[in-house]
Design a protein around this motif. Structure first.
Motif, short mmCIF file in Angstrom:
data_model
loop_
_atom_site.label_atom_id
_atom_site.label_comp_id
_atom_site.label_asym_id
_atom_site.label_seq_id
_atom_site.Cartn_x
_atom_site.Cartn_y
_atom_site.Cartn_z
N GLU A 48 31.81 32.58 28.22
CA GLU A 48 30.90 33.64 28.65
C GLU A 48 30.51 33.51 30.13
OE1 GLU A 48 29.68 36.59 27.58
OE2 GLU A 48 31.29 36.27 26.13
N VAL A 49 30.25 32.27 30.55
CA VAL A 49 29.81 32.05 31.94
C VAL A 49 30.92 32.42 32.91
CG1 VAL A 49 29.03 30.30 33.60
CG2 VAL A 49 28.23 30.23 31.21
N ALA A 50 32.13 31.93 32.62
CA ALA A 50 33.27 32.22 33.50
C ALA A 50 33.58 33.71 33.51
CB ALA A 50 34.48 31.41 33.05
N LEU A 51 33.41 34.33 32.35
CA LEU A 51 33.69 35.77 32.25
C LEU A 51 32.68 36.58 33.08
CD1 LEU A 51 35.88 37.29 30.81
CD2 LEU A 51 34.35 37.60 28.86
N ALA A 52 31.43 36.16 33.02
CA ALA A 52 30.39 36.86 33.80
C ALA A 52 30.70 36.74 35.29
CB ALA A 52 29.01 36.27 33.48
N GLU A 53 31.16 35.55 35.70
CA GLU A 53 31.53 35.32 37.11
C GLU A 53 32.69 36.25 37.51
OE1 GLU A 53 31.94 33.30 40.82
OE2 GLU A 53 30.28 33.50 39.41
N LEU A 54 33.67 36.32 36.61
CA LEU A 54 34.84 37.18 36.86
C LEU A 54 34.41 38.63 37.03
CD1 LEU A 54 37.95 36.36 36.69
CD2 LEU A 54 37.95 37.64 34.56
N ARG A 55 33.47 39.05 36.16
CA ARG A 55 33.01 40.45 36.19
C ARG A 55 32.30 40.75 37.50
NH1 ARG A 55 31.14 40.15 30.21
NH2 ARG A 55 33.06 40.83 29.21
N THR A 56 31.52 39.80 37.97
CA THR A 56 30.81 40.01 39.24
C THR A 56 31.81 40.20 40.38
OG1 THR A 56 29.07 38.58 38.42
CG2 THR A 56 29.08 38.99 40.79
N ARG A 57 32.83 39.36 40.40
CA ARG A 57 33.83 39.46 41.46
C ARG A 57 34.67 40.73 41.31
NH1 ARG A 57 37.33 35.25 41.37
NH2 ARG A 57 37.57 35.25 43.61
N GLY A 58 34.92 41.10 40.06
CA GLY A 58 35.63 42.36 39.81
C GLY A 58 34.81 43.55 40.33
N ALA A 59 33.50 43.50 40.09
CA ALA A 59 32.64 44.60 40.55
C ALA A 59 32.64 44.68 42.07
CB ALA A 59 31.21 44.39 40.02
N GLU A 60 32.72 43.51 42.74
CA GLU A 60 32.80 43.51 44.22
C GLU A 60 34.10 44.17 44.69
OE1 GLU A 60 30.48 39.28 44.63
OE2 GLU A 60 32.47 39.43 45.54
N TRP A 61 35.18 43.84 43.99
CA TRP A 61 36.49 44.45 44.32
C TRP A 61 36.41 45.97 44.18
CZ3 TRP A 61 40.13 47.59 42.13
CH2 TRP A 61 41.42 47.56 42.67
N VAL A 62 35.81 46.41 43.08
CA VAL A 62 35.70 47.85 42.82
C VAL A 62 34.87 48.51 43.92
CG1 VAL A 62 34.82 49.61 41.22
CG2 VAL A 62 35.92 47.54 40.31
N GLU A 63 33.72 47.94 44.20
CA GLU A 63 32.80 48.53 45.19
C GLU A 63 33.48 48.62 46.56
OE1 GLU A 63 30.18 48.88 48.38
OE2 GLU A 63 31.10 46.93 47.97
N ARG A 64 34.17 47.55 46.94
CA ARG A 64 34.83 47.50 48.26
C ARG A 64 35.90 48.59 48.38
NH1 ARG A 64 35.95 44.20 52.54
NH2 ARG A 64 38.12 43.93 53.14
N ASN A 65 36.73 48.71 47.35
CA ASN A 65 37.82 49.69 47.44
C ASN A 65 37.32 51.12 47.31
OD1 ASN A 65 40.21 48.03 47.91
ND2 ASN A 65 39.53 47.06 46.00
N GLN A 66 36.30 51.32 46.48
CA GLN A 66 35.71 52.66 46.40
C GLN A 66 35.13 53.05 47.76
OE1 GLN A 66 32.88 52.35 43.13
NE2 GLN A 66 34.41 53.03 41.63
N ARG A 67 34.47 52.10 48.42
CA ARG A 67 33.82 52.38 49.71
C ARG A 67 34.87 52.74 50.77
NH1 ARG A 67 32.36 48.17 52.90
NH2 ARG A 67 32.30 46.79 51.10
N TYR A 68 35.94 51.98 50.85
CA TYR A 68 36.98 52.26 51.85
C TYR A 68 37.66 53.61 51.57
CZ TYR A 68 36.91 47.92 54.49
OH TYR A 68 36.54 46.90 55.35
N PHE A 69 37.92 53.86 50.29
CA PHE A 69 38.56 55.12 49.91
C PHE A 69 37.68 56.30 50.30
CE2 PHE A 69 38.80 58.43 46.61
CZ PHE A 69 40.10 58.88 46.82
N LEU A 70 36.42 56.20 49.94
CA LEU A 70 35.47 57.29 50.16
C LEU A 70 35.24 57.52 51.65
CD1 LEU A 70 34.05 58.99 48.09
CD2 LEU A 70 32.18 57.34 48.02
N ALA A 71 35.11 56.43 52.41
CA ALA A 71 34.86 56.57 53.85
C ALA A 71 36.05 57.26 54.52
CB ALA A 71 34.62 55.20 54.46
N ALA A 72 37.27 56.88 54.13
CA ALA A 72 38.45 57.50 54.74
C ALA A 72 38.54 58.97 54.33
CB ALA A 72 39.71 56.76 54.31
N TYR A 73 38.23 59.26 53.07
CA TYR A 73 38.34 60.64 52.59
C TYR A 73 37.32 61.53 53.30
CZ TYR A 73 38.28 64.81 49.77
OH TYR A 73 38.34 66.13 49.40
N ALA A 74 36.07 61.07 53.34
CA ALA A 74 34.99 61.93 53.83
C ALA A 74 34.80 61.81 55.33
CB ALA A 74 33.69 61.57 53.09
N GLY A 75 35.34 60.76 55.93
CA GLY A 75 35.20 60.59 57.38
C GLY A 75 33.78 60.27 57.81
#
Ligand SMILES: Nc1ncnc2c1ncn2[C@@H]1O[C@H](COP(=O)(O)OP(=O)(O)O)[C@@H](O)[C@H]1O
Ligand SMILES: O=P(O)(O)O[C@H]1O[C@H](CO)[C@@H](O[C@H]2O[C@H](CO)[C@@H](O)[C@H](O)[C@H]2O)[C@H](O)[C@H]1O
Length: 461
Positions: free
Chosen positions: A387-414
């Motif tokens: 459970e602990v390792a999984l929670a850690e993985l999820r946090t890092r996964g959420a960072e990956w998601v947030e980072r890529n969503q942000r770059y995608f959105l910034a490029a799209y919307a300018g």
């Protein structure tokens, strides 16, 4: 051999359809209510006879009907190389035993479509009741050999060497198919962001399939994103920006590509507005239907309704032709940049709904959801973790998601989104996640927790 004269026992289609990836009615009771012949390809001179059939299904739950294109290749003797694509056999009064196989698995059969496209170089050409069209200036290799694509697809695509791809639509609706009409507009505009359309095949006013440029150097965007997430998860010390497979540059370039596609479609097709109230009504109706299929949505209904109410207050929203079902699996990274494929819209919608102008934020939302899917899809393969390792993985996964969503959105919307744009994209993202809960329940029940978790986050503080 000629096409059988007696007609085909409709009962043979049910078991075959339910075995295929592209059949959208899985999990529902249906009967085959009609089988119609649209055309016959092949002159019998060494070729199989190909019977292009439209199979009508009637669903037991609501009495609605759907049409599926099932071209059959006929042989008088069993063809064991095609056992996996066997549909049925029967005795015909004139021919004797007929062994029928799904023609798209049969190279000898698929070359008949390519040859018919070859004959349409100087204008529309009739072949056995079907009409083949070509776009000017696009050459094709009619000698190339066909290979059926495998994988998760709603239709059936055949690559002819490295020259062209034939996509035959499986679920067919009378009228023009937006995959063809949108690709036609983008091809005539010489867009670098799609595989160019070479031609299409129709019966009467119904589009049955399209031939397009084969993207030789393409890698699937979904596979690339999964690789990036795997790289990140492989080293617990690294942040997403430090990981070898950081995807943010690609996410930004995807945002640019989508913007360019939207600009062409905006300039060359209808530009209009839809009332936000109407869009919110559609989202509420879709939620009503989803609640009947996915009761686990119930706790999230109030938050979803509140979001759709906020959307309803936005007045008029700019609308145009959009992709309609955009996700990473609809993007291909080539040596010449990203290409977007499959402009057919969501398979569950009617054709009339799919060709309606819509907000471009629907496509943006589709991609945002897909980044979320990528992180969770990889997480699912880590069931060895506690459970602990999984929670850690999820946090890092959420960072990956947030980072890529942000770059995608910034490029799209300018730049930064306005408050109204934020409401729009959040509502479309929620609507997509609701759609996905139904899609997963019907197609991949073990994945349903991915969109359900996204829906749950909507109401979270
Ligand atoms: N022009 C192309 N060249 C090479 N591969 C393609 C091309 N178009 C689509 N593909 C591949 O085929 C897959 C299915 O195509 P798609 O148009 O999404 O079909 P479907 O409507 O069946 O989902 C895509 O994910 C992509 O990997
Ligand atoms: O590609 P299709 O037009 O058939 O789209 C349908 O199937 C997709 C799954 O292949 C589905 O997409 C969902 O799963 C993807 C991962 O497999 C994910 O990237 C998408 O974000 C998610 O929506 C799509 O919704 C469905 O219409």
């Amino acid at each position: 051999m000629n096409a059988p004269t007696q007609g085909i026992d409709p009962a043979v289609f049910g078991p075959y359809l339910t075995r295929t990836r592209w059949f959208g009615g899985k999990g529902r009771d249906f009967t085959v209510s009609d089988v119609r012949r649209l055309g016959v390809l092949g002159d019998g001179d060494g070729d199989p006879t190909v019977d292009v059939l439209l199979v009508e299904l009637t669903y037991a739950d609501d009495g609605t009907t759907e049409l599926y294109q099932v071209p059959l290749a006929y042989y008088t003797e069993p063809e064991h190389r095609l056992d996996h694509a066997f549909v049925g056999w029967w005795e015909d009064a004139e021919i004797g035993w007929v062994h029928a196989y799904d023609a798209l698995h049969d190279r000898a059969a698929t070359r008949l479509w390519l040859q018919a496209f070859g004959a349409a170089a100087d204008g529309p050409a009739e072949a056995g009741g079907l009409t083949f069209h070509r776009l000017p200036g696009q050459e094709i290799d009619t000698e190339a050999s066909g290979t059926l694509f495998t994988g998760e697809q709603s239709n059936s695509s055949i690559a002819f060497g490295e020259d062209s791809v034939l996509k035959l639509f499986r679920k067919v609706t009378p009228g023009p198919n937006p995959d063809i009409t949108t690709h036609e507009v983008l091809t005539l505009a010489d867009s670098p962001d799609v595989a160019h359309l070479y031609g299409w095949v129709e019966h009467g006013d119904t589009h049955l399939g399209m031939l397009q440029q084969f993207l030789r150097t393409a890698t699937d965007g979904w596979d690339l994103a999964l690789t990036s997430v795997r790289n990140l998860y492989a080293d617990p010390e690294l942040a997403p920006r430090e990981a070898g497979g950081d995807f943010s540059g690609e996410a930004g370039r995807l945002g640019d590509t989508l913007r360019e596609v939207h600009v062409v479609l905006h300039e060359r097709l209808e530009q209009t507005t839809v009332s936000a109230d109407f869009v919110a009504g559609q989202m509420n109706a879709r939620l009503d239907a989803a609640l009947r299929v996915v009761p686990l949505l119930e706790p999230h209904e109030p938050a979803l309704r509140a979001l759709f109410d906020r959307l309803a207050g936005l007045g008029d929203v700019a609308a145009q032709r959009v992709h309609g079902d955009l996700h990473l699996g609809q993007t291909l990274r080539t040596a010449l940049g990203w290409k977007i494929v499959d402009f057919e819209g969501e398979p569950a919608k009617t054709l009339a709904e799919r060709i309606l102008p819509d907000s471009p934020w629907r496509d943006v939302a589709g991609m945002l959801r897909s980044f979320d899917y990528a992180a969770h899809a990889v997480e699912r393969s880590h069931d060895e973790l506690d459970e602990v390792a999984l929670a850690e993985l999820r946090t890092r996964g959420a960072e990956w998601v947030e980072r890529n969503q942000r770059y995608f959105l910034a490029a799209y919307a300018g730049g930064d989104l306005t408050e109204d744009q934020r409401t729009l994209v959040t509502a479309y993202t929620a609507d997509k996640a609701v759609y996905e809960t139904v899609y997963e329940t019907r197609n991949r029940p073990t994945w349903v927790d991915i969109p359900l978790a996204a829906v749950a986050r909507i109401g979270a503080p």
